[in-house]
Design a protein around this motif. Structure first.
Motif, PDB file in Angstrom:
ATOM      1  N   VAL A 197       6.492   8.578   0.459  1.00  0.00           N
ATOM      2  CA  VAL A 197       5.247   9.205   0.016  1.00  0.00           C
ATOM      3  C   VAL A 197       5.515   9.866  -1.341  1.00  0.00           C
ATOM      4  CG1 VAL A 197       3.913   9.343   2.143  1.00  0.00           C
ATOM      5  CG2 VAL A 197       5.737  10.995   1.783  1.00  0.00           C
TER       6      VAL A 197
ATOM      7  N   TYR B  55      -8.787   3.104   1.424  1.00  0.00           N
ATOM      8  CA  TYR B  55      -8.122   4.252   2.049  1.00  0.00           C
ATOM      9  C   TYR B  55      -7.028   4.763   1.125  1.00  0.00           C
ATOM     10  CZ  TYR B  55      -4.631   0.682   3.364  1.00  0.00           C
ATOM     11  OH  TYR B  55      -3.703  -0.337   3.344  1.00  0.00           O
ATOM     12  N   ASN B  56      -6.404   5.879   1.522  1.00  0.00           N
ATOM     13  CA  ASN B  56      -5.253   6.454   0.840  1.00  0.00           C
ATOM     14  C   ASN B  56      -5.505   6.720  -0.645  1.00  0.00           C
ATOM     15  OD1 ASN B  56      -2.584   7.368   0.455  1.00  0.00           O
ATOM     16  ND2 ASN B  56      -1.919   5.334  -0.191  1.00  0.00           N
TER      17      ASN B  56
ATOM     18  N   THR C 286       2.404  13.846   1.855  1.00  0.00           N
ATOM     19  CA  THR C 286       1.281  13.067   1.344  1.00  0.00           C
ATOM     20  C   THR C 286       0.854  13.553  -0.035  1.00  0.00           C
ATOM     21  OG1 THR C 286      -0.939  12.270   1.820  1.00  0.00           O
ATOM     22  CG2 THR C 286      -0.461  14.518   2.475  1.00  0.00           C
TER      23      THR C 286
ATOM     24  N   ALA D 153      -3.591  10.238   4.927  1.00  0.00           N
ATOM     25  CA  ALA D 153      -3.063  10.202   3.568  1.00  0.00           C
ATOM     26  C   ALA D 153      -4.137  10.743   2.631  1.00  0.00           C
ATOM     27  CB  ALA D 153      -2.666   8.784   3.178  1.00  0.00           C
TER      28      ALA D 153
ATOM     29  N   TYR E  77      -6.256   3.741  -5.025  1.00  0.00           N
ATOM     30  CA  TYR E  77      -6.641   3.614  -3.624  1.00  0.00           C
ATOM     31  C   TYR E  77      -6.211   2.241  -3.131  1.00  0.00           C
ATOM     32  CZ  TYR E  77     -10.796   1.122  -5.458  1.00  0.00           C
ATOM     33  OH  TYR E  77     -11.649   0.259  -6.104  1.00  0.00           O
TER      34      TYR E  77
ATOM     35  N   GLN F 102      -4.909   8.538  -4.046  1.00  0.00           N
ATOM     36  CA  GLN F 102      -3.762   9.293  -4.548  1.00  0.00           C
ATOM     37  C   GLN F 102      -3.949   9.616  -6.027  1.00  0.00           C
ATOM     38  OE1 GLN F 102      -1.066  10.604  -2.965  1.00  0.00           O
ATOM     39  NE2 GLN F 102      -2.001   9.918  -1.041  1.00  0.00           N
TER      40      GLN F 102
ATOM     41  N   THR G 186      -9.831  12.961  -0.228  1.00  0.00           N
ATOM     42  CA  THR G 186      -9.468  12.326   1.032  1.00  0.00           C
ATOM     43  C   THR G 186     -10.512  11.291   1.421  1.00  0.00           C
ATOM     44  OG1 THR G 186      -8.962  12.741   3.370  1.00  0.00           O
ATOM     45  CG2 THR G 186     -10.658  14.116   2.363  1.00  0.00           C
TER      46      THR G 186
ATOM     47  N   ASP H 201       0.852  -1.189   0.000  1.00  0.00           N
ATOM     48  CA  ASP H 201       0.000   0.000   0.000  1.00  0.00           C
ATOM     49  C   ASP H 201       0.887   1.237   0.000  1.00  0.00           C
ATOM     50  OD1 ASP H 201       0.864   0.163   2.630  1.00  0.00           O
ATOM     51  OD2 ASP H 201      -1.131   0.117   3.514  1.00  0.00           O
ATOM     52  N   GLY H 202       0.272   2.411   0.049  1.00  0.00           N
ATOM     53  CA  GLY H 202       1.004   3.669  -0.108  1.00  0.00           C
ATOM     54  C   GLY H 202       0.780   4.231  -1.496  1.00  0.00           C
TER      55      GLY H 202
END
Length: 433
Positions: free
Chosen positions: A170, A377-378, A243, A314, A395, A380, A328, A80-81
Motif C-alpha cells: 500500500v 474502486y480504490n 491505505t 482502500a 482509480y 488514491q 473514498t 490494481d492497488g
C-alpha cells in the motif's frame, strides 16, 4: 484480486553527545502522549470538498503504452492497488497489488470482440502475481517491472509469507535508514492476508508489515511486522494500516481500516509514527478517541462506518486548502452506486472530527464487454504530481459480474479493465464553512 469490500470478489551525522540528547528527547516524547489538539479550529481551517474533476489522459496512456509493449513478456500488463512514491533521484516507484504480466494481443479477442487482450507468452490464460513494482522515469515513462521469483517464473516482489497467504503493498515513503543516518531507504507498508472462504473468499486480514528497500537499487532488505493486534482473533475486527500515509511536521500519520464483510462501509483508524521510524514497531502510537497510546488493540475509529457514513477498504488522505481531505468509494450508497462513485470527507485535524460525506465524483469507465458490471474502486491521491489543475487521483477498474461467473475471460479479454486510470480533482471550501 483486490476489490471493493461490499462484494466478495477483491511507501548528517550528529556528534555522539548531541545524538544521545536527541534520542532521550524522542523517548520522553513517546512515553508521554501529547495533549489532545484542538478538535476543530475554525479560525485556522476551512472545510474542503471535491468541487470538480477532469480526466488526466497522460498517465493513463503512459501505463497503457507500457502494458501493451511486448518487447518483454515478463513485465506488467495490468494491476490494481496503484500507490506511488517519488524517489530522491526523480524516479517514481509505483506499487501494485495483484498483477498480470505476459503478452497483449491486438483485437479481436477470443470472443470476437474489439478489445486488446492478454495471454501468457505461450498462449495460456495469465495468472496473477500477488504484487509488483513499476519504476517510472523522471520524465513520466514507465520503464521497468520489479518482481520476485526467477526470470523464467516471475513471482511477487514481496514474497508470500510462510504458512500461506500473500502481501499487498500500500503506501510507501522515503526515510532515513536510522535517526542521524545519511542513508535513505524506501519503506513500504504491506497488508498481510490469508486465504478464506465465503465472505472471505479473497482473503482475511492478518496484519500490517513494513518492508525496507535499498536506494537507489530497490532491493528488498527486510519485512517487519507493525501495529500487531494479537487479541483480535476475529478478522472483521483486525485493522490493516497503510491505505494512506501523510507526513505532517515531525509525524507520519498512517490511516487504516477494518474490513467487516457484513456491513456496507468500513471504519477508518489512525496511527502516527515519528518521521523516519515507520519500520520501528515500538514507535507507533494509535488514536483511541482521546489520546495517542501504544496498544493497537485499543484504537478507536476516527470515521465510523454506518448509515450514510464510512469508507471503502482502500481510501486516500491528503492536505488541501489547509484541511485534511479524505476520498473514498461511496460505499454507504450501496449497490451499483457505491461501485461507480467517490465521495469526500474533511477535517481540521488528522484524527477528526471528520465532516461529510461531501461532493461526488463519477469517474469514466471503459466500455468493456459487459458495461453493467464494470466497477471503479480504490481512489488514491498522488500529491507528488500535484499541479494547478488539482490533485492527481488514480482509480482502479474491474469487472464484478454475477456471482459464480468466471472473471478471467472478461478481464483478460479487455486489458483496459485491470489498469489504473487518472483524474485531476479540485477542492473548494465546503458548503457552510
Amino acid at each position: 484480486m483486490p476489490t471493493p469490500p461490499t462484494l466478495p470478489t477483491s511507501r548528517a551525522t550528529l556528534p555522539a553527545a548531541l545524538l544521545a540528547v536527541v534520542l532521550l528527547t524522542v523517548a520522553a516524547a513517546l512515553s508521554v502522549p501529547p495533549p489532545h489538539p484542538a478538535p476543530d479550529d475554525r479560525a485556522a481551517c476551512t472545510g474542503q470538498a471535491p468541487a470538480g474533476w477532469s480526466a488526466d489522459p497522460g498517465p493513463t496512456a503512459a501505463f497503457a503504452r507500457y502494458g501493451d509493449d511486448n518487447t518483454r513478456t515478463d513485465d506488467w500488463t495490468g494491476g490494481d492497488g496503484t500507490h506511488s512514491v517519488r524517489l530522491p533521484d526523480g524516479r517514481t516507484l509505483w506499487l501494485f497489488s495483484d498483477t498480470f504480466l505476459d503478452r497483449v494481443h491486438p483485437p479481436p479477442n477470443p470472443q470476437g470482440q474489439p478489445y486488446r487482450w492478454r495471454t501468457t507468452a505461450t498462449g495460456a490464460t495469465p495468472y496473477l502475481r500477488h504484487n509488483s513494482l513499476v519504476v517510472m522515469s523522471p520524465a513520466g515513462v514507465p520503464e521497468r517491472t520489479l518482481t520476485g521469483g526467477t526470470p523464467a517464473a516471475p513471482g511477487p516482489f514481496f514474497p508470500d509469507p510462510p504458512g500461506g497467504g500473500w502481501r499487498w503493498p500500500v503506501h510507501a515513503a522515503v526515510e532515513l535508514r536510522a535517526p542521524g543516518s545519511a542513508d535513505r531507504v524506501v519503506r513500504v507498508l504491506l497488508w498481510n492476508r490469508v486465504p478464506g472462504t465465503g465472505a472471505w473468499a479473497f482473503g482475511k486480514p492478518r496484519g500490517t508489515e513494513v518492508a525496507t528497500l535499498s536506494l537507489p537499487g530497490l532491493h528488498l532488505e527486510s519485512i517487519t511486522p507493525v501495529a500487531t493486534q494479537p487479541a483480535a482473533t476475529d478478522p472483521a475486527r483486525r485493522v490493516l494500516y497503510g491505505t494512506a500515509a501523510v507526513r505532517d511536521g515531525a509525524w507520519t500519520y498512517v490511516y487504516g481500516g477494518d474490513d467487516p464483510p457484513a456491513t456496507p462501509a468500513d471504519s477508518a483508524y489512525l496511527a502516527r509514527v515519528p518521521a523516519g521510524r515507520l519500520a520501528d514497531p515500538a514507535a507507533w502510537r494509535f488514536w483511541d478517541g482521546a489520546r495517542w497510546q501504544p496498544d493497537a488493540g485499543r484504537a478507536a475509529p476516527v470515521l465510523r462506518g454506518g448509515g450514510r457514513r464510512g469508507t471503502g477498504s482502500a481510501f486516500t488522505v491528503a492536505r488541501a486548502g489547509g484541511a485534511w481531505v479524505l476520498l473514498t468509494m461511496d460505499t454507504p450508497a450501496g449497490g451499483a452506486a457505491g461501485l461507480r462513485t467517490f465521495t469526500g470527507y474533511w477535517s481540521c485535524a488528522p484524527q477528526g472530527p471528520w465532516h461529510g460525506p461531501a461532493g461526488q465524483i463519477t469517474p469514466p469507465r471503459p466500455a468493456g464487454p459487459d458495461p453493467a458490471h464494470i466497477a471503479v474502486y480504490n481512489p488514491q491521491f498522488h500529491p507528488e504530481f500535484t499541479t494547478g489543475a488539482g490533485l492527481l487521483v488514480s482509480y482502479d477498474v474491474n469487472w464484478l459480474g454475477p456471482p459464480g461467473a468466471p472473471a478471467d475471460p472478461v478481464v483478460n479479454g479487455d486489458v483496459e479493465l485491470y489498469r489504473p486510470r487518472f483524474l485531476r480533482v479540485r477542492f473548494a471550501p465546503a458548503a457552510g464553512r
